[in-house]
Design an enzyme around this catalytic site. Structure first.
Site, PDB file in Angstrom:
ATOM      1  N   ASP A   1      26.774 -28.480  43.442  1.00 36.81           N
ATOM      2  CA  ASP A   1      25.461 -30.082  43.503  1.00 36.81           C
ATOM      3  C   ASP A   1      24.707 -29.307  41.847  1.00 36.81           C
ATOM      4  O   ASP A   1      24.254 -28.331  42.005  1.00 36.81           O
ATOM      5  CB  ASP A   1      25.158 -30.328  45.125  1.00 36.81           C
ATOM      6  CG  ASP A   1      23.916 -29.422  44.882  1.00 36.81           C
ATOM      7  OD1 ASP A   1      23.753 -27.619  45.098  1.00 36.81           O
ATOM      8  OD2 ASP A   1      22.395 -29.974  46.002  1.00 36.81           O
ATOM      9  N   PRO A   2      23.203 -29.870  41.590  1.00 40.31           N
ATOM     10  CA  PRO A   2      22.887 -29.685  40.412  1.00 40.31           C
ATOM     11  C   PRO A   2      21.544 -28.672  41.175  1.00 40.31           C
ATOM     12  O   PRO A   2      21.142 -28.158  42.025  1.00 40.31           O
ATOM     13  CB  PRO A   2      22.117 -30.990  39.769  1.00 40.31           C
ATOM     14  CG  PRO A   2      23.059 -31.946  40.469  1.00 40.31           C
ATOM     15  CD  PRO A   2      24.198 -31.497  41.821  1.00 40.31           C
TER      16      PRO A   2
END
Length: 217
Positions: free
Chosen positions: A62-63
């Protein structure tokens, strides 16, 4: 994305009205707090790398969840931001494998056909994996399946246990899967360092008649 080659092929892999559900999710979470990356960069991976140009897929989880880091491309940050630990280790392995890349921003890779895809495309500020299991996995699995269906050879680089689970979606014998430990400081010395993924990817691409990636750009 609506006008790209990605759109209809991803849509065909998803339940009806799933894009509408994604937009509702985005409206809700961005109205309710600080979310990364900026909304206009949520789909940067497939907006920057055309489907027909994909040569390599590097899958993240994920970011980044700190201010100013996430820009919609897995592992990449703007050059104005210090490289997070995983990216530091990626660049260290790149140096040992091929040579020195100065930039923290990996956009030049994406523009050459490296799909820098996170399994989750958004994250709440300060909450790693905060949107895991909510909306994104069917969408990003669909992206992986679309790339899997391509006729031209593609290299998938899967770092860590989470990314390696996606190997089950990669069934096309034309593609190459490169697996290792994650570049995180917790695991980089357990098989990431010394794995030479960048030269391996280029060797396979050139053996299949495709141009390699200039990883130092």
């Amino acid at each position: 994305m609506e006008h790209s080659a990605w759109h209809e092929l991803i849509k065909a892999q998803l339940p009806e009205h799933y894009f509408g559900k994604i937009n509702q999710f985005l409206d809700h979470v961005y109205a309710g707090g600080t979310i990364y990356p900026p909304r206009e960069k949520v789909f940067a991976a497939i907006q920057t790398t055309d489907l027909e140009e994909v040569k390599v897929v590097i899958l993240g989880q994920d970011p980044y969840h700190g201010p100013g880091q996430a820009q919609g491309l897995s592992f990449s940050v703007p050059n104005s931001v210090p490289a997070p630990p995983s990216l530091q280790n990626i660049l260290k392995e790149l140096t040992d494998d091929i040579g020195v890349k100065q930039d923290h921003d990996l956009t030049a890779w994406a523009e050459q056909g490296v799909l820098l895809l996170n399994a989750c495309l958004t994250v709440p500020a300060g909450q790693a994996n905060g949107h895991a299991g909510q909306i994104w996995e069917p969408f990003t699995d669909a992206v992986i399946k679309v790339v899997n269906s391509l006729d031209q050879p593609v290299v998938y680089i899967l770092w860590g246990a989470y990314a390696r689970k996606k190997k089950a979606l990669i069934t096309n014998p034309k593609h190459l899967v490169i697996e290792s430990a994650h570049p995180s400081p917790l695991s980089a010395y357990r098989g990431f360092f010394g794995s030479k993924p960048f030269s391996q990817a280029n060797a396979y691409l050139t053996s299949q008649g495709r141009t390699g990636i200039d990883w130092l750009r």
